[in-house]
Write a protein that holds these residues in place. Structure first.
Motif, PDB file in Angstrom:
ATOM      1  N   VAL A 192       1.852  -5.711  19.384  1.00  0.00           N
ATOM      2  CA  VAL A 192       1.441  -5.472  18.001  1.00  0.00           C
ATOM      3  C   VAL A 192       1.687  -3.993  17.746  1.00  0.00           C
ATOM      4  CG1 VAL A 192      -0.429  -5.542  16.312  1.00  0.00           C
ATOM      5  CG2 VAL A 192      -0.327  -7.270  18.140  1.00  0.00           C
ATOM      6  N   ASN A 193       2.592  -3.701  16.845  1.00  0.00           N
ATOM      7  CA  ASN A 193       3.049  -2.314  16.654  1.00  0.00           C
ATOM      8  C   ASN A 193       3.525  -2.173  15.213  1.00  0.00           C
ATOM      9  OD1 ASN A 193       3.768   0.324  17.325  1.00  0.00           O
ATOM     10  ND2 ASN A 193       5.816  -0.271  18.010  1.00  0.00           N
ATOM     11  N   LEU A 194       2.589  -1.983  14.304  1.00  0.00           N
ATOM     12  CA  LEU A 194       2.862  -2.130  12.871  1.00  0.00           C
ATOM     13  C   LEU A 194       3.736  -1.009  12.315  1.00  0.00           C
ATOM     14  CD1 LEU A 194       1.877  -4.328  10.886  1.00  0.00           C
ATOM     15  CD2 LEU A 194       0.300  -2.640   9.966  1.00  0.00           C
ATOM     16  N   TRP A 195       4.847  -1.397  11.755  1.00  0.00           N
ATOM     17  CA  TRP A 195       5.702  -0.538  10.946  1.00  0.00           C
ATOM     18  C   TRP A 195       5.932  -1.261   9.621  1.00  0.00           C
ATOM     19  CZ3 TRP A 195       8.427   4.065  12.353  1.00  0.00           C
ATOM     20  CH2 TRP A 195       8.194   4.500  13.674  1.00  0.00           C
ATOM     21  N   PRO A 196       5.508  -0.703   8.479  1.00  0.00           N
ATOM     22  CA  PRO A 196       4.851   0.594   8.310  1.00  0.00           C
ATOM     23  C   PRO A 196       3.342   0.502   8.531  1.00  0.00           C
ATOM     24  CG  PRO A 196       5.126  -0.429   6.173  1.00  0.00           C
ATOM     25  CD  PRO A 196       5.757  -1.361   7.184  1.00  0.00           C
ATOM     26  N   ARG A 197       2.731   1.620   8.832  1.00  0.00           N
ATOM     27  CA  ARG A 197       1.279   1.705   8.811  1.00  0.00           C
ATOM     28  C   ARG A 197       0.821   1.792   7.359  1.00  0.00           C
ATOM     29  NH1 ARG A 197       0.706   7.018  11.282  1.00  0.00           N
ATOM     30  NH2 ARG A 197      -1.527   6.748  10.865  1.00  0.00           N
ATOM     31  N   PRO A 198      -0.439   1.373   7.047  1.00  0.00           N
ATOM     32  CA  PRO A 198      -0.910   1.471   5.657  1.00  0.00           C
ATOM     33  C   PRO A 198      -1.027   2.913   5.192  1.00  0.00           C
ATOM     34  CG  PRO A 198      -2.688   0.769   7.123  1.00  0.00           C
ATOM     35  CD  PRO A 198      -1.442   0.758   7.934  1.00  0.00           C
ATOM     36  N   TYR A 199      -0.905   3.098   3.905  1.00  0.00           N
ATOM     37  CA  TYR A 199      -0.995   4.424   3.287  1.00  0.00           C
ATOM     38  C   TYR A 199      -2.433   4.936   3.309  1.00  0.00           C
ATOM     39  CZ  TYR A 199      -0.234   8.052  -0.291  1.00  0.00           C
ATOM     40  OH  TYR A 199      -0.153   9.237  -0.983  1.00  0.00           O
ATOM     41  N   GLN A 200      -3.387   4.053   3.002  1.00  0.00           N
ATOM     42  CA  GLN A 200      -4.796   4.437   2.959  1.00  0.00           C
ATOM     43  C   GLN A 200      -5.367   4.491   4.377  1.00  0.00           C
ATOM     44  OE1 GLN A 200      -7.034   2.583  -0.569  1.00  0.00           O
ATOM     45  NE2 GLN A 200      -5.242   1.248  -0.410  1.00  0.00           N
ATOM     46  N   GLU A 201      -6.283   5.432   4.576  1.00  0.00           N
ATOM     47  CA  GLU A 201      -6.898   5.597   5.890  1.00  0.00           C
ATOM     48  C   GLU A 201      -8.395   5.297   5.809  1.00  0.00           C
ATOM     49  OE1 GLU A 201      -6.016   9.502   7.312  1.00  0.00           O
ATOM     50  OE2 GLU A 201      -3.860   9.131   7.467  1.00  0.00           O
ATOM     51  N   ASP A 213       0.831  -1.199   0.000  1.00  0.00           N
ATOM     52  CA  ASP A 213       0.000   0.000   0.000  1.00  0.00           C
ATOM     53  C   ASP A 213       0.868   1.252   0.000  1.00  0.00           C
ATOM     54  OD1 ASP A 213      -2.670   0.962  -0.058  1.00  0.00           O
ATOM     55  OD2 ASP A 213      -2.521   1.518   2.062  1.00  0.00           O
ATOM     56  N   ASN A 214       1.975   1.224   0.731  1.00  0.00           N
ATOM     57  CA  ASN A 214       2.877   2.365   0.747  1.00  0.00           C
ATOM     58  C   ASN A 214       3.605   2.518  -0.576  1.00  0.00           C
ATOM     59  OD1 ASN A 214       3.694   3.881   3.589  1.00  0.00           O
ATOM     60  ND2 ASN A 214       2.602   1.959   3.917  1.00  0.00           N
ATOM     61  N   ILE A 215       4.137   1.424  -1.104  1.00  0.00           N
ATOM     62  CA  ILE A 215       4.894   1.504  -2.365  1.00  0.00           C
ATOM     63  C   ILE A 215       4.022   2.049  -3.488  1.00  0.00           C
ATOM     64  CG2 ILE A 215       6.051   0.122  -4.135  1.00  0.00           C
ATOM     65  CD1 ILE A 215       6.938  -1.763  -1.816  1.00  0.00           C
ATOM     66  N   THR A 216       2.739   1.649  -3.511  1.00  0.00           N
ATOM     67  CA  THR A 216       1.833   2.082  -4.581  1.00  0.00           C
ATOM     68  C   THR A 216       1.108   3.376  -4.248  1.00  0.00           C
ATOM     69  OG1 THR A 216       0.007   0.767  -3.658  1.00  0.00           O
ATOM     70  CG2 THR A 216       1.414  -0.297  -5.308  1.00  0.00           C
ATOM     71  N   GLU A 217       1.373   3.951  -3.087  1.00  0.00           N
ATOM     72  CA  GLU A 217       0.692   5.163  -2.625  1.00  0.00           C
ATOM     73  C   GLU A 217      -0.822   4.997  -2.651  1.00  0.00           C
ATOM     74  OE1 GLU A 217       2.398   8.351  -4.971  1.00  0.00           O
ATOM     75  OE2 GLU A 217       4.042   8.566  -3.524  1.00  0.00           O
ATOM     76  N   GLY A 218      -1.245   3.855  -2.097  1.00  0.00           N
ATOM     77  CA  GLY A 218      -2.677   3.668  -1.880  1.00  0.00           C
ATOM     78  C   GLY A 218      -3.414   2.934  -2.974  1.00  0.00           C
ATOM     79  N   ARG A 219      -2.725   2.094  -3.752  1.00  0.00           N
ATOM     80  CA  ARG A 219      -3.414   1.368  -4.820  1.00  0.00           C
ATOM     81  C   ARG A 219      -3.739  -0.077  -4.439  1.00  0.00           C
ATOM     82  NH1 ARG A 219      -0.408   0.549  -9.309  1.00  0.00           N
ATOM     83  NH2 ARG A 219       1.563   1.520  -8.637  1.00  0.00           N
ATOM     84  N   LEU A 220      -3.560  -0.451  -3.192  1.00  0.00           N
ATOM     85  CA  LEU A 220      -3.804  -1.829  -2.779  1.00  0.00           C
ATOM     86  C   LEU A 220      -5.268  -2.060  -2.426  1.00  0.00           C
ATOM     87  CD1 LEU A 220      -2.602  -4.654  -1.862  1.00  0.00           C
ATOM     88  CD2 LEU A 220      -2.734  -3.700   0.446  1.00  0.00           C
TER      89      LEU A 220
END
Length: 388
Positions: free
Chosen positions: A179-188, A117-124
């Motif tokens: 549980v401490n997600l790195w990275p967080r998803p791009y989409q909110e 999601d981060n690599i695609t800037e929200g296309r997942l």
């Protein structure tokens, strides 16, 4: 309506005489039938086809998960999504899905999907499935636990995406101190969630719940059963106080389009019949093992999947609406009819199936993208579907 190219990535070089010795292309077919040199070429060809869909103007491309079979060579669909993330520019990338009950650590999926999601800037688009019965044979996993494990894994992943960590998670099947997600998803608040299904009533009840309203996908089903399941989703939504939209409904179907009906049928015949009779071949006990479905769902799914039992012909699946084949005019007309009657908002087309070679796949993609998609885009944007 939105248009997606779905790919199963089959082992198209399969020796089709395998069924003289073995009763299935799943689980029990020896992997000596797989040639890595040929498989490497297929993987790269298939990725090229999905990248070409981006250039042709599709709204999205779809990959999925299957294990230990010749039907689909994507045991880890996130690998394919990662490969596509940098080589595509506009299309959504739908991972349909991950089979959540098979996982020992669902947080890995939360991480994997967040990275794409981060690599695609929200296309997942995040697809979650229980996985068909054969996957439980492949993983030696108990299908009777699959509902509980699915729901718990889903809840853990969504919390990992949306809650500030670190936090503890204590469930019946999964337990984490941190549980401490790195990275967080791009989409909110998180990527959109789609739920592919064979038609389990429990899955429809769960996906349509007002807390989720997830997009429900019906896969490879006679159009009469498709209409039933889509209507069931809408009914469940109304019972729970809201009206479902077309964006919550999707259909996956193989399609072949050529210059005329005759040419399309001739070019597709061997390949769709190989798909049906060779690649999909598995005994019922492998597809639907004991404990996998409730009695209510088992009866419905058995009715739907009875349409793909025994030896199938191209005419069988065209008549049932399980394969759309013909000239651009024929394909447009059939898809417009089904969309108007049923009201799905996402159309996932298998434009490569079974042994369909690269040149015919490209031809199919090009004619579909230039002579079918634009017409249906215009019609479905101008005339909202009547779902009643």
């Amino acid at each position: 309506m939105k248009f997606y190219m779905m790919h199963l990535m089959p082992y198209a070089d399969l020796d089709l005489d395998y069924d003289q010795k073995f009763n299935s292309a799943w689980i029990t077919l020896p992997n000596s039938y797989y040639d890595p040199k040929k498989g490497a070429k297929l993987y790269n060809r298939y990725l090229d086809e999905l990248e070409y869909a981006d250039q042709l103007g599709f709204d999205g491309v779809c990959v999925n998960e299957h294990h230990q079979n010749a039907y689909g060579l994507m045991p880890q669909p996130g690998v394919m999504a990662g490969a596509l993330a940098r080589r595509t520019k506009k299309v959504k990338i739908a991972i349909l899905g991950r089979a959540l009950p098979l996982l020992n650590n669902p947080v890995t999926v939360a991480e994997e999907f967040a990275m794409v999601d981060n690599i695609t800037e929200g296309r997942l688009i995040a697809g979650f499935v229980r996985g068909i019965g054969a996957e439980y044979h492949a993983w030696s996993s108990n299908p009777a636990n699959s509902h509980d494990r699915f729901h718990e894994a889903h809840d853990l992943i969504v919390r990992a995406w949306t809650e500030t960590g670190p936090f503890a998670f204590e469930g019946k099947h999964y337990e984490f101190q941190y549980v401490n997600l790195w990275p967080r998803p791009y989409q909110e608040p998180h990527p959109p969630v789609w739920i592919p299904s064979q038609g389990s009533s429990e899955t429809i009840d769960w996906a349509s719940h007002p807390d989720r309203r997830y997009t429900y996908l019906q896969t490879f089903t006679p159009v009469t059963m498709l209409a039933k399941y889509m209507a069931m989703y809408r009914e469940r939504a109304l019972e729970q106080g809201y009206e479902a939209t077309e964006d919550q409904l999707g259909w996956s179907v193989p399609v072949y389009v050529a210059e005329t009906d005759e040419i399309a049928r001739r070019e597709a015949k061997d390949h769709i019949e190989n798909f049906l009779n060779k690649f999909l071949r598995m005994p019922k006990e492998m597809l639907l093992p004991p404990g996998y479905l409730s009695l209510r769902s088992m009866m419905g799914v058995m009715k739907a999947k009875s349409a793909i039992g025994g030896k199938q012909t191209i005419d069988d699946v065209i008549d049932k609406g399980m394969f759309i084949c013909g000239s651009p005019e024929t394909v447009r007309s059939r898809l417009e009819q089904y969309q108007t009657e049923i009201g799905f908002g996402h159309l996932l087309t298998l434009l490569q199936f079974g042994t369909l070679p690269a040149e015919l796949t490209r031809k199919n993609m090009e004619i579909y993208a230039s002579e079918v998609m634009p017409y249906l885009r215009e019609k479905t944007s101008a005339e909202p579907a009547m779902a009643d």
